[in-house]
Design a protein around this motif. Structure first.
Motif, short mmCIF file in Angstrom:
data_model
loop_
_atom_site.label_atom_id
_atom_site.label_comp_id
_atom_site.label_asym_id
_atom_site.label_seq_id
_atom_site.Cartn_x
_atom_site.Cartn_y
_atom_site.Cartn_z
N MET A 1 0.86 -1.39 0.16
CA MET A 1 -0.15 0.09 -0.16
C MET A 1 0.94 1.13 -0.09
O MET A 1 1.96 1.11 0.28
CB MET A 1 -0.70 0.08 1.31
N PHE B 1 1.13 7.61 -10.25
CA PHE B 1 -0.17 7.54 -10.30
C PHE B 1 -1.17 7.69 -9.06
O PHE B 1 -1.92 8.65 -9.32
CB PHE B 1 -0.57 5.89 -10.53
N LEU B 2 -0.61 7.35 -8.04
CA LEU B 2 -1.41 7.59 -6.77
C LEU B 2 -1.42 9.10 -6.48
O LEU B 2 -2.44 9.88 -5.92
CB LEU B 2 -0.92 7.21 -5.67
N LEU C 1 -4.48 6.00 -14.97
CA LEU C 1 -4.53 4.54 -14.78
C LEU C 1 -3.94 3.89 -16.22
O LEU C 1 -3.13 3.03 -15.92
CB LEU C 1 -5.78 4.00 -14.45
N GLU D 1 -0.49 1.91 -16.13
CA GLU D 1 -0.28 0.57 -16.39
C GLU D 1 0.80 0.33 -17.56
O GLU D 1 1.51 -0.54 -17.85
CB GLU D 1 -1.54 -0.08 -16.88
N GLY E 1 -2.94 -9.23 -11.20
CA GLY E 1 -3.85 -7.78 -10.98
C GLY E 1 -5.01 -8.20 -11.65
O GLY E 1 -5.73 -7.51 -12.12
N ILE F 1 -8.99 -10.00 -10.96
CA ILE F 1 -9.91 -10.59 -10.24
C ILE F 1 -11.18 -10.87 -10.64
O ILE F 1 -11.91 -9.84 -11.51
CB ILE F 1 -10.27 -9.87 -8.77
N THR G 1 -10.46 -1.80 -11.63
CA THR G 1 -9.36 -2.45 -11.27
C THR G 1 -9.08 -2.32 -9.62
O THR G 1 -9.30 -1.28 -9.10
CB THR G 1 -8.02 -2.23 -12.17
N PRO G 2 -8.01 -3.17 -9.12
CA PRO G 2 -7.76 -3.04 -7.93
C PRO G 2 -6.95 -1.57 -7.57
O PRO G 2 -7.06 -0.96 -6.59
CB PRO G 2 -6.73 -4.01 -7.36
N ALA G 3 -6.33 -1.28 -8.72
CA ALA G 3 -5.61 0.20 -8.63
C ALA G 3 -6.43 1.26 -8.52
O ALA G 3 -6.36 1.77 -7.74
CB ALA G 3 -4.77 0.23 -9.95
N ALA G 4 -7.61 1.10 -9.32
CA ALA G 4 -8.55 2.19 -8.91
C ALA G 4 -9.22 2.19 -7.61
O ALA G 4 -9.51 3.25 -7.22
CB ALA G 4 -9.73 1.93 -10.26
N SER H 1 -7.89 1.54 -5.06
CA SER H 1 -6.84 2.00 -4.01
C SER H 1 -6.95 3.44 -4.26
O SER H 1 -6.83 4.09 -3.32
CB SER H 1 -5.27 1.62 -4.66
#
Lengths: 457, 623
Positions: A1, A122-123, A129, A133, A438, A440, B606-609, B611
């Motif tokens: 995280m 990115f954060l 996104l 990526e 990555g 799911i 996505t999991p990144a989104a 986050s």
């Protein structure tokens, strides 16, 4: 995280190049830069942002100059990551770059995980996104390319490999789920033992991949080999011979090498840091005691130890003591000075359990190629180099989780528990794999059942 | 013409409409149920059966919450079977064949005797909306009913179109008119209306079936009831029979395939993969030599038989030839042709988890209108819509069942979060992440207290379930604390059960952990437990035997609840969040998830989104 510490890493690929860049990002970046960077001309004022500064990187404690560099500081938010970023452009020798990085790490930065700079970009909203990526893919490719340069191989990529493993797993899971949700259908479902066999095979592949982590780590971080032996067996000569230059002072008087000297060599693509050490012997000399202490520490940290013995002297108690202290390590025994008449009794070595030894002469450059080969094999420990290697600790943890789940699944199958329990283990394993790539998704299973089986009324 | 004002108006008297109407009126709301045909209340359009894998779970949950379906089928069921009995407790499912006519009568009787509920025959053509709020409905003949809440449970009736071969005609179901205006009304209001397809089998005259060489399938003896409140089944039980298609059947189908409306392109909408027509099966699985057909009697008092597995929309002459090629059906007469039906539905992502539409306040959608298939799926939605409509009238928060609480929760969450993906949605156990915790046998323990809280489950049912919870805990403790020593007879009995002998002191709980030992076997070792009811014993057995797995699921549930607890503000401007891709922003804006957990389940997020969202929310909180 997302953590708010300062990260650092070599941004350019491993290997030799004209320029290497060490990148630092985070709240401490500027402070670290000021601690290690001295501008040319002795200027001391505040570093201007977004400007190339010329100067040197120095070890603050000793004042030793490591390299002449160009340094940039990019204060937030206008930087790659959106945080304060410092980039050190130095000469591209891998050993040098490593030292600069280690210096930075020692001043309070943490080694970045692959892709972590981009993640922060990115954060912090510097990339969206899709861009992130894309860059991550590129970085992964760069790292792999870097690895490839160092390794000379590795095609394919981890994602594809894991994707295949996931396919294998889904095949098994689909069988189990179809049996549960469509009991009245006349489906040719695999028997329990067939399911177990498939699960076992999958587990094996995952274990292999996990095993590659050590291998991958060695290539990413470089292996550490300690040269150990009693004083004056020729360690420093050997080091010089392996490296190919005179870097270390070689004198006749035992105890000359006070500090640990480190050199970097390339063993068929594997970066290896060789540590020469002070001859270990009992001594009253304070400085020498400290050196000996460091030596023991380095031996503990080494991935393998090259134990050097003097073939022209009989086996001494000091030799014995050294070899015994290496019991837990991977050891390669090199009997040096084989150009002189041998007086070392081999049986002493076999007596201690060391069956294979190498005869070399550092002075005469004899047996050294063979030594290098053996050392490489000892470090890598595998006969066949894996097609894909893990380098990310998080990935490794996720795969270990998948492996543990498959172990559970096998136990469940063998205990004849009902299929819904096997499904729990298989789904856990699937999640472990998906964590790596990555993805799911719960829908895949139903889709597959309907593609494969004629079910439903 | 203006008639009374109601609290709740339910449009439709199918399985969803019934549960919605009963729930609303039993909760004390003045309710009106409008149906096209009062004789067809509770009609089973297709399979004369309730339950099955995943579906049985829904029915048990409906029962625990105080719904009607389970009791109705207990009254009218003619063959009860537990499925997956050889598999574990989480996937055992109840299923029952119904006497269709009796089922309809039963439901009509219950409705007619329900206080606060008015029944009316009429076809609703228009929704009355004012200021973004539902006001009432208008029927075909101009009748207007005002209602503070409106629940649409229109099934397959919206612009329903039946296809048999190349002929088609407007109908909501064979023998019932379609509804034309309502979906136009919805369209005008701004709803995204799509089209789906489903189908059904021809009905055969049982007198013309040769059962002699066919395998009979009997129900369980004694039959196990659906409802937790039913003591036993008193209906006479009737068996089904099994037959198979053969290569000749397949030939007939293949050579006529171009005359099927699906394959000729007349029907473009997608049908459920889980209910494929026989022509679908033959085409997609060409190597399969035969397909199973279950001949299910439609009632004790009728000769009509439903050949389950023979759903088709091929022309009638092909249907006849096809049927007659099957063993046992060589002389069978078709009483009603099989057909495909296309109908309008409203994409369920336009609903809140309470089933209220996002566009129109006070308007709820439940059942096949949401793109589901199956009576049980419809009934579950109807029940929740009815409950939530009344709760909203009282200014209370809606009842949302979480995915770890009930299959109903899985169903509704899947619908409102993922939508139907252009294909009718049916429940399967594999859709539930916490399958081990959501069992048929513990539906009452999970949901009765909730049913009681909203006023649908009786006090007695509530008391019983609370009592059961306590007794299960007590039983488990007793089993853990019991001591059993190795002795000749003990070990002999163990051997006879195929189990290893005891080597040292053990407990009954330890024995129960062995896969080959069940609770009923324990009585051999400890006769004092003989009086314990089977259901109690089963609960204890599952918890003891599978405690490791149950633990793991519980841990998963803990993690799940954490992310579910993060609420997303309804007015969150996703376009303003830096770092999200355009596609993600669009999806989030379209669906407007209520929690971070729901956002994570939207396909393409996505999991990144997630986050990023999480970081953004934290920053908002600090600011």
């Amino acid at each position: 995280m997302y953590q708010e510490d300062t990260i650092a890493a070599v941004a350019t690929p491993m290997g030799e190049g004209g320029v290497a860049i060490v990148r630092v990002s985070g709240p401490d970046a500027e402070r670290i830069a000021r601690a290690i960077f001295a501008r040319s001309g002795g200027r001391n004022g505040r570093l201007r942002t977004h400007t190339l500064h010329y100067g040197t990187i120095c070890e603050p404690k000793t004042g030793e100059v490591l390299d002449e560099v160009l340094l940039t500081l990019m204060r937030k938010p206008r930087s790659y990551t959106g945080e304060d970023v410092v980039e050190v452009h130095c000469h591209g020798g891998p050993f040098l770059v490593r030292r600069i990085l280690e210096l930075i790490l020692s001043r309070g930065a943490r080694h970045a995980e692959p892709g972590e700079f981009t993640k922060r970009a990115f954060l912090n909203g510097r990339l969206d996104l899709a861009q992130a990526e894309g860059v991550l893919d590129l970085i992964r490719a760069r790292t792999e390319k870097g690895m490839r340069l160092a390794l000379g191989q590795v095609r394919g990529g981890l994602s594809r490999w894991i994707g295949e493993l996931r396919e294998d797993l889904l095949e098994i899971l689909v069988q189990v789920e179809a049996a549960i949700d469509f009991p009245e259908e006349e489906i040719e479902l695999l028997q329990r033992d067939q399911l177990a066999a498939k699960t076992e095979a999958l587990r094996g592949k995952i274990a292999e991949l996990i095993g590659s982590y050590e291998w991958g780590r060695l290539f990413r971080d470089g292996a550490r080999v300690c040269i150990a032996g009693k004083p004056n067996v020729g360690k420093s000569s050997l080091l010089n011979a392996l490296v190919g230059e005179e870097r270390v002072i070689v004198t006749e008087v035992p105890g000359t090498t006070r500090d640990v000297v480190e050199e970097s060599i390339n063993l068929g693509g594997l970066p290896v840091a060789l540590w020469d050490t002070a001859g270990i012997r009992r001594t009253d000399d304070q400085v020498e005691k400290i050196s000996v202490h460091f030596t023991r520490k380095r031996i503990a940290e080494a991935d393998a130890v090259l134990a050097v013995l003097d073939g022209s002297c009989p086996f001494s108690p000091e030799d014995r003591a050294i070899l015994e202290s290496l019991k837990e390590k991977k050891v390669l025994i090199a009997i040096n000075k084989s150009d002189l008449s041998p007086r070392l009794d081999m049986r002493e070595l076999t007596g201690l359990g060391y069956k294979e030894t190498m005869l070399i002469s550092a002075k005469e450059d004899f047996g050294l190629d063979h030594l290098k080969q053996e050392l490489r094999s000892l470090l890598l420990g595998v006969e066949i180099e894996p097609q894909v290697a893990l380098t990310n600790l998080r990935h490794k943890a996720a795969l270990e989780r998948a492996q543990a789940s498959l172990n559970e699944a096998l136990k469940t199958l063998s205990r004849s528990l009902p299929p819904e329990f096997v499904a729990v283990d298989l789904r856990d394993a699937k999640e472990g794999l998906e964590e790596v790539i990555g993805v799911i998704s719960n829908d895949d299973i139903l889709k597959r059942i309907f593609d494969q089986f004629c079910v439903g009324k | 013409m203006i008639y009374n004002t109601y609290d709740v108006i339910v449009v439709g008297a199918g399985h969803a409409g019934i549960e919605a109407s009963l729930a609303a009126s039993r909760m004390g709301a003045k309710t009106l149920m409008l149906t096209l045909n009062l004789d067809h209340i509770g009609q089973m359009s297709c399979n004369p059966a309730i339950g099955g894998i995943g579906k049985g779970h829904l029915v048990k949950e409906i029962d625990a919450l105080g719904g009607e379906m389970a009791r109705a089928i207990d009254e009218t069921g003619i063959q009860f079977r537990m499925l997956n009995t050889k598999k574990g407790p989480a996937v055992r499912a109840s299923r029952a064949q119904a006497d269709k006519a009796l089922y309809r009568q039963q439901m009509k009787r219950v409705l007619e005797n329900c206080p606060n509920l008015a029944l009316r025959q009429g076809s609703v053509e228009r929704l009355l909306v004012e200021g973004g709020e539902a006001k009432g409905v208008e029927t075909q003949i101009g009748e207007i009913f005002y209602g503070r809440r409106v629940i649409l449970t229109t099934g397959t009736f919206l612009k329903g179109l039946i296809h048999v071969g190349d002929r088609n005609y407007s109908a909501g179901r064979a023998g019932d008119f379609a509804v034309q205006g309502l979906s136009d009304s919805l369209n005008e209001l701004g709803f995204k209306v799509g089209r789906l397809k489903t189908g059904t089998c021809p009905r055969l005259d049982g007198r013309t079936i040769d059962y002699a060489r066919l395998q009979a399938q009997y129900g369980d003896d004694p039959p196990i009831p659906f409802s937790f409140s039913t003591e036993k089944i008193s209906q006479r039980q009737i068996p089904c029979h099994i037959t198979y298609t053969n290569s000749r059947t397949h030939e007939i189908i293949k050579s006529a395939i171009h005359r099927s409306p699906m394959y000729s392109g007349i029907i473009k909408s997608r049908g459920p993969r889980y209910c494929p027509s026989i022509e679908d099966k033959v085409v997609r699985f060409a190597d399969k030599e035969r397909h199973q057909i279950f001949l299910e009697p439609e009632g004790a008092d009728t000769v009509e038989v439903y050949p389950n597995g023979l759903s088709t929309s091929l022309p009638l002459d092909v249907q006849i030839e096809m049927v007659r090629s099957i063993q046992g059906l060589e002389r069978a007469e078709i009483m009603r042709p099989g057909y495909a039906i296309e109908y309008d539905y409203v994409e369920p992502t336009q609903l809140y988890p309470s089933l209220e539409t996002k566009l129109i306040k006070g308007l709820y959608h439940a059942g096949q209108i949401n793109g589901t298939t199956g009576y049980e799926e419809a009934a579950a939605q109807g029940l929740m819509a009815g409950i939530n409509a009344v709760l909203s009238l009282r200014g209370k928060e809606p009842t949302i069942l979480a995915r770890d609480k009930a299959y109903i929760g899985v169903l509704i969450d899947d619908l409102v979060t993922k939508g139907t993906d252009g294909e009718p949605y049916r429940m399967f156990t594999s859709r539930a992440e916490y399958r081990l915790l959501l069992r048929e046998d513990n539906a009452d323990l999970r949901l009765t207290d909730l049913g009681y809280k909203v006023g649908l489950a009786t006090e007695e049912a509530y008391r019983l379930s609370e009592d059961k919870k306590g007794r299960v805990a007590g039983l488990i403790e007793a089993l853990e604390n019991s001591r059993i020593n190795p002795a000749l007879e003990i070990n002999a009995r163990l051997e006879s059960l195929g189990s290893a002998p005891l080597r040292g002191q053990s407990s009954l709980a330890q024995l129960l952990r062995r896969p080959e030992i069940s609770f009923s076997d324990l009585v051999l070792f400890a006769p004092e437990f003989a009086g314990v009811s089977a259901s109690l014993g089963l609960q204890a057995e599952v918890e003891i035997k599978y405690s490791g797995y149950v633990q793991r699921q519980m841990e998963g549930v803990k993690r799940f609840r954490k992310i579910e607890a993060v609420r997303l503000p309804a007015d969150l401007d996703y376009m303003a969040i830096a770092g999200l891709s355009h596609e993600v922003r669009e999806k989030l804006t379209l669906i407007r998830p209520c929690t971070l957990g729901q956002a994570a389940r939207i396909s393409g997020i996505t999991p990144a989104a997630i986050s990023l969202l999480s970081v953004y929310l934290k920053k908002q909180m600090v600011a």
